[in-house]
Design a protein around this motif. Structure first.
Motif, PDB file in Angstrom:
ATOM      1  N   LEU A   1      29.381   0.628  94.808  1.00 36.69           N
ATOM      2  CA  LEU A   1      28.354   0.271  93.828  1.00 36.69           C
ATOM      3  C   LEU A   1      27.652   1.517  93.269  1.00 36.69           C
ATOM      4  N   ILE A   2      27.504   2.526  94.129  1.00 38.51           N
ATOM      5  CA  ILE A   2      26.946   3.798  93.658  1.00 38.51           C
ATOM      6  C   ILE A   2      27.878   4.426  92.631  1.00 38.51           C
ATOM      7  N   THR A   3      29.189   4.399  92.949  1.00 34.65           N
ATOM      8  CA  THR A   3      30.185   4.910  92.010  1.00 34.65           C
ATOM      9  C   THR A   3      30.103   4.159  90.688  1.00 34.65           C
TER      10      THR A   3
ATOM     11  N   LEU B   1      28.869   0.900 104.333  1.00 34.60           N
ATOM     12  CA  LEU B   1      28.821   2.134 103.553  1.00 34.60           C
ATOM     13  C   LEU B   1      29.851   2.126 102.427  1.00 34.60           C
ATOM     14  N   GLU B   2      31.020   1.528 102.701  1.00 30.16           N
ATOM     15  CA  GLU B   2      32.047   1.430 101.656  1.00 30.16           C
ATOM     16  C   GLU B   2      31.534   0.604 100.477  1.00 30.16           C
TER      17      GLU B   2
ATOM     18  N   LYS C   1      28.345   0.060  99.672  1.00 35.02           N
ATOM     19  CA  LYS C   1      27.309   0.846  99.011  1.00 35.02           C
ATOM     20  C   LYS C   1      27.926   1.906  98.098  1.00 35.02           C
ATOM     21  N   LEU C   2      28.910   2.621  98.646  1.00 31.64           N
ATOM     22  CA  LEU C   2      29.526   3.719  97.893  1.00 31.64           C
ATOM     23  C   LEU C   2      30.171   3.215  96.612  1.00 31.64           C
TER      24      LEU C   2
END
Lengths: 209, 209
Positions: free
Chosen positions: B178-180, B172-173, B175-176
């Motif tokens: 890359l989303i950021t 999740l870290e 993913k987060l």
DNA sequence: TTGTTTTTAGTGATTACTTACTTACTATTA
DNA sequence: TAATAGTAAGTAAGTAATCACTAAAAACAA
């Protein structure tokens, strides 16, 4: 009297701003009542098609056809195609503002963050809301303008929340969370099978536990 | 032998993938050498105009005019307008892949994160690179498809890095982050006066100190 | 010459927008 | 109250310009 006059003035400005916000919501509510059925139908279809196919790929002819209206009527009411877009964007603006109001008036810091995170889920609860938010982002990329002002009160509220919670760089934390929000929206609207709830829950545990 | 056969196979697949990656870079390098001057000029102008005005708002006529070339030549070389877009997108793809290679081959966890953050600054170092990235996002919104696959090796590398650093939810870290990254790109390309360096520096202190 | 690259001069379809007109409702006046 | 005048809503059939795309000839290189 422990408050400085400067602080009081800024508080007053804040209250006035929120008042103006509500006033606009009410005005717009009455505007939409004054509209004809066909006028509203045009706006609804335009929102749907702009959000689905983009602004420049959606012809006024298609909008008119799907709305069951003559093409000329669009130009009678909205002047030109850009005027129609402006009307569509403005029609949805109070939706944003009313969602924001909840956050802006919240004083409990953790509750502010929680409500910002919940905003991400709220914005896609029904189809018309989702269309509206999708259009917002789509239009941003098509015409390349980012309305920072609209987010300003939320950023301020977040800033205060992070400050109260003892974060080292509250301004940057607030900015970062809203930037992450944009990233989440990008993924939600563009990436198939994107796990929105999963990421929101993860942010929950990161910020609120 | 402490490695499980499954792990060895996945390692092998990873190496093969990277080999394929480099092979594609080389092939494309030769492809661009084999191109005519006018062919390359068309691609450059198309990239610039697609990134500036969007795909559907950019006519083949305008591209031809600005490239100093007849309109028919575009269709001779690229078949149709969509073929031109594909060629433009592919021409820039090795740029992404070569940038990614640095990250994928890095084993030091903090260095992986550092390089991901630096990627955000690298991607706008020169105008053509910036145009390419801008086009990537613009096209995503215009045709509504998000190429997750392209980012997959980076996500994997980040995942491993966060795991080694003892994060609770490394997937999740990764993913987060890359989303950021997508959020940052959105702001950089759309918001005037966006402080890119400031946010990247803030992420630096958040993740690497 | 031969094969490739490039241009010229088109094609029908589609674009945003306009024109001339009708219909329905509202306010004003006799 | 009834006739009249005025306005806003709505339509069908256009406009010129632009769109992606094509065919054939011309320029060029081997």
């Amino acid at each position: 009297m422990s408050f400085s006059p400067l602080l009081k003035i800024s508080k007053l400005i804040c209250i006035l701003k929120n008042l103006a916000l509500y006033l606009q919501v009410i005005t717009h509510f009455y505007n939409s009542i004054l509209m004809t059925d066909k006028q509203l139908k045009i706006l609804q279809v335009a929102l749907e098609l702009f959000a689905k196919n983009g602004y420049s790929s959606t012809s006024t002819g298609k909008i008119a056809k799907q709305a069951g209206v003559s093409e000329g009527l669009i130009f009678r009411h909205f002047g030109n195609k850009e005027g129609l877009l402006e009307a569509v964007l403005q029609l949805g603006e109070e939706k944003i503002k009313s969602l924001f109001a909840e956050i802006v008036f919240e004083t409990e810091p953790k509750e502010v963050i929680k409500k910002v995170l919940e905003l991400g889920l709220k914005m896609i609860e029904n189809k018309e809301d989702a269309d509206f938010w999708k259009l917002q982002y789509k239009i941003k990329w098509e015409v390349e303008r980012y309305n920072e002002q609209k987010m300003e009160p939320v950023e301020h509220a977040l800033n205060q929340a992070f400050l109260k919670l003892g974060y080292k760089s509250p301004e940057l934390e607030a900015k970062l969370l809203l930037i992450t929000f944009d990233g989440i929206a990008t993924r939600y609207f563009l990436q198939e099978n994107f796990n929105l709830e999963g990421i929101v829950e993860f942010l929950h545990t990161k910020y609120l536990t």
